[in-house]
Design an enzyme around this catalytic site. Sequence first.
Site, PDB file in Angstrom:
ATOM      1  N   GLU A 156      -3.414   0.737  -8.050  1.00  0.00           N
ATOM      2  CA  GLU A 156      -2.299   0.947  -8.973  1.00  0.00           C
ATOM      3  C   GLU A 156      -2.748   1.466 -10.323  1.00  0.00           C
ATOM      4  O   GLU A 156      -2.089   2.314 -10.930  1.00  0.00           O
ATOM      5  CB  GLU A 156      -1.492  -0.342  -9.133  1.00  0.00           C
ATOM      6  CG  GLU A 156      -0.617  -0.688  -7.938  1.00  0.00           C
ATOM      7  CD  GLU A 156      -1.369  -1.294  -6.767  1.00  0.00           C
ATOM      8  OE1 GLU A 156      -2.569  -1.599  -6.928  1.00  0.00           O
ATOM      9  OE2 GLU A 156      -0.776  -1.467  -5.694  1.00  0.00           O
ATOM     10  N   HIS A 181       5.618 -11.650  -4.666  1.00  0.00           N
ATOM     11  CA  HIS A 181       6.411 -10.450  -4.361  1.00  0.00           C
ATOM     12  C   HIS A 181       7.858 -10.596  -4.822  1.00  0.00           C
ATOM     13  O   HIS A 181       8.756  -9.996  -4.238  1.00  0.00           O
ATOM     14  CB  HIS A 181       6.434 -10.185  -2.853  1.00  0.00           C
ATOM     15  CG  HIS A 181       5.181  -9.602  -2.302  1.00  0.00           C
ATOM     16  ND1 HIS A 181       4.041 -10.328  -2.110  1.00  0.00           N
ATOM     17  CD2 HIS A 181       4.882  -8.345  -1.891  1.00  0.00           C
ATOM     18  CE1 HIS A 181       3.100  -9.552  -1.590  1.00  0.00           C
ATOM     19  NE2 HIS A 181       3.587  -8.348  -1.446  1.00  0.00           N
TER      20      HIS A 181
HETATM   21  C1  LIG Z   1      -2.159  -4.644  -5.363  1.00  0.00           C
HETATM   22  C2  LIG Z   1      -1.273  -4.451  -4.201  1.00  0.00           C
HETATM   23  N1  LIG Z   1      -0.804  -3.213  -3.944  1.00  0.00           N
HETATM   24  C3  LIG Z   1      -0.014  -3.007  -2.883  1.00  0.00           C
HETATM   25  C4  LIG Z   1       0.331  -4.033  -2.059  1.00  0.00           C
HETATM   26  C5  LIG Z   1       1.253  -3.793  -0.859  1.00  0.00           C
HETATM   27  N2  LIG Z   1       0.476  -3.934   0.367  1.00  0.00           N
HETATM   28  C6  LIG Z   1       0.444  -5.104   1.022  1.00  0.00           C
HETATM   29  S1  LIG Z   1      -0.589  -5.054   2.306  1.00  0.00           S
HETATM   30  C7  LIG Z   1      -0.973  -3.446   2.033  1.00  0.00           C
HETATM   31  C8  LIG Z   1      -1.924  -2.758   2.942  1.00  0.00           C
HETATM   32  C9  LIG Z   1      -3.255  -3.406   2.997  1.00  0.00           C
HETATM   33  O1  LIG Z   1      -4.013  -2.849   4.015  1.00  0.00           O
HETATM   34  P1  LIG Z   1      -5.439  -3.391   4.406  1.00  0.00           P
HETATM   35  O2  LIG Z   1      -6.178  -3.804   3.196  1.00  0.00           O
HETATM   36  O3  LIG Z   1      -6.076  -2.371   5.254  1.00  0.00           O
HETATM   37  O4  LIG Z   1      -5.148  -4.720   5.238  1.00  0.00           O
HETATM   38  P2  LIG Z   1      -4.369  -4.864   6.615  1.00  0.00           P
HETATM   39  O5  LIG Z   1      -2.948  -5.100   6.267  1.00  0.00           O
HETATM   40  O6  LIG Z   1      -4.600  -3.649   7.411  1.00  0.00           O
HETATM   41  O7  LIG Z   1      -4.948  -6.089   7.261  1.00  0.00           O
HETATM   42  C10 LIG Z   1      -0.296  -2.968   0.917  1.00  0.00           C
HETATM   43  C11 LIG Z   1      -0.378  -1.601   0.406  1.00  0.00           C
HETATM   44  C12 LIG Z   1      -0.148  -5.324  -2.384  1.00  0.00           C
HETATM   45  N3  LIG Z   1       0.175  -6.396  -1.659  1.00  0.00           N
HETATM   46  N4  LIG Z   1      -0.960  -5.495  -3.447  1.00  0.00           N
END
Ligand SMILES: Cc1ncc(C[n+]2csc(CCOP(=O)(O)OP(=O)(O)O)c2C)c(N)n1
Lengths: 325, 323
Positions: free
Chosen positions: A57, A126
């Site tokens: 971000e 959230h």
């Molecule tokens: C700082 C932040 N930005 C965006 C999000 C929204 N978000 C939640 S999970 C996610 C994807 C994360 O992917 P990854 O790290 O690959 O983990 P996975 O869900 O694949 O296990 C996003 C963008 C968040 N929770 N926190």
Amino acid sequence: MLYREALNRAIDESMAADRSVVILGEDVGRYGGSYRVSEGLFAKYGPKRVIDTPIAELSIVGNAIGMAIAGLRPIAEIMTVNFSLLAMDQIVNHAAKFRYMSGGKMTIPLTIRMPGGVSRQLAAQHSESYETMYSAVPGLIVLAASNATYAYHALKAAIFLNDPVVFLEHELLYPMDMKFKQIENFDPFKAEVVKEGEDLTILTYLKMRYDVLEAVPQIEKELGISVEVIDLNSLRPLDMKTITDSIKKTKRVVLVEEDHKTGGYGAEVIARISEALFYELDAPPLRIAGEDVPIPYNRKLELASIPTPDKIVSQILQWSRANGI
Amino acid sequence: MNSARVKTFYYLMKLGREFELAAKEQYMQGNIAGFLHLDIGQEACSVGTMQAFDKGDVFTHYREHVLAIARGMDPKLIMAELFGKATGVSKGKGGSMHLFDPKLDFYGGDAIVAGHLPIATGCAYARKIEGEMAGVFAIFGDGATNAGAFFESLNIAAAWKLPIIFFCENNYYAIGTRIGWVSPFEELYHKARHYMPSKRIDGMNVCEVYRAVMEAKEHIENGLGPYFIEAETYRYEGHSMSDNGKYRSEEEMEIFKSRDPIETLKKEALSRGIVEPEYFDETDKKVAKEIEEAVEFAANSPEPDLSELYEDVYCKECTNVVP
Ligand SMILES: Cc1ncc(C[n+]2csc(CCOP(=O)(O)OP(=O)(O)O)c2C)c(N)n1
Ligand SMILES: [Mg+2]
């Protein structure tokens, strides 16, 4: 028109009208946006102007500021307001201050869209409302879009303003089907008198507009009064003129917000009203706001933590009894 | 791998899988709400890591039910948390993404991507100066490896030689964004190579995960500083219940499903004669019963009392002074 479609249309038309408009954010491109606001834009404008970013971000906003300096008009999407805290430095220390620190030489035409508020059981990380934080920053413009008509017109205006705009949306509004009206010479800084009334002014914004409108008929019936409802729309600058005109007429004011009461945006509005309109008022102002707790997951507790139509009714009735209305 | 260990792997992975399937069903019936991120397909990572890293502190993100089970958290308490019940491990206040149990040295359940990494690193610092070299285990996704907090944590952990294992579950997607679109390479162990020993392993193979973490554990316990493991894995479901995951191809899904961690282990164990065939059926039955009991426990548990709203915002002493 769905609320999210209004936002989509505003972005689409802006991108079509001006090649310098770009959007960037997590999942905004191929995925179409986590709330589907940017759906279809990747196919239409391609990866150069519809930019899928990593989960970073600080860089989303920082990069957008750099793009703005280079002459683009970026729209940065932050998936949820909570994550905007990671970009707080770029927003507050950089975007908001460059114009002033440079003696007016720098211009940052930047729009940062972010949805917030209490959705449905998304729990404490959230479910926030940060309008109070962004509204406290000189150099930022803060708009809060509660409906399709305002969302469309105000977002378009924001994109072409030459200052950074924090554009607040609410997660529960995206799938809502709303009336839409095309308006000439739209003023994004003007509050909307949603419903006219004579005896009590209720100020609100974002999703609480709907809770208030749901509560109003019962309030009017129980108290035998007519209520005026104003949607603030623009939080910084605040449209004191519309507020003043209404309070001079009704002599009473209630502010309804979803954010925590302590330090919430309503505190600022009520302080200004107290300063400017103290002798116009027939009753002390009332704030109806969220509780001062992180938002809990359990649905019953979640609903207990924010205003609902029922609570708006009961708190206003209680207040009116205490103040002889 | 000895027979007892293989049995435990199978049992925990099966328990995890069935837990997730039950959670999915309960979500669709409306008993669970909010964001529900399922670990189906990734059980080898959750189980292999926690079996190897059996002491020390654990920090994780929101896709953590199976990790918590493998750490020793009672599935009943997790299911009750998903139901938002007073008996849940976080009293129904946290939900699926926020499972905490300090008694198990299990500190969340953090839903800010990469937000737990500096915290894990700080914990490792404290453990080090206290001479507790069991250290810290931090698990996260591919998406988290693009965040500033990730790089800062690698740097600090390496600069101060902290006892911490960084474990990346590379399932190739962060919601709908493929890692290769937003990272210069998809083999993410490269990101840590200059800071610490860093390797990529098959995250669909629980024995391989276990061995890698054992090796990493020895490394940190010997005071040699941090260690990085990237495990290739795949989630069979969407990112959360509100995502259908259709941005991924059938072929890709099939490739990973053919490497299913539970099936792979079972086949290996049978063909090598490590585990008697009856074990699997018996275990499946036992697991089904345990999950049934967990759902029942959750369903029959009470909702939190409204008076809970203002509980736990501050400690007891502070509650009296802070309104
Ligand atoms: C700082 C932040 N930005 C965006 C999000 C929204 N978000 C939640 S999970 C996610 C994807 C994360 O992917 P990854 O790290 O690959 O983990 P996975 O869900 O694949 O296990 C996003 C963008 C968040 N929770 N926190
Ligand atoms: Mg991932």
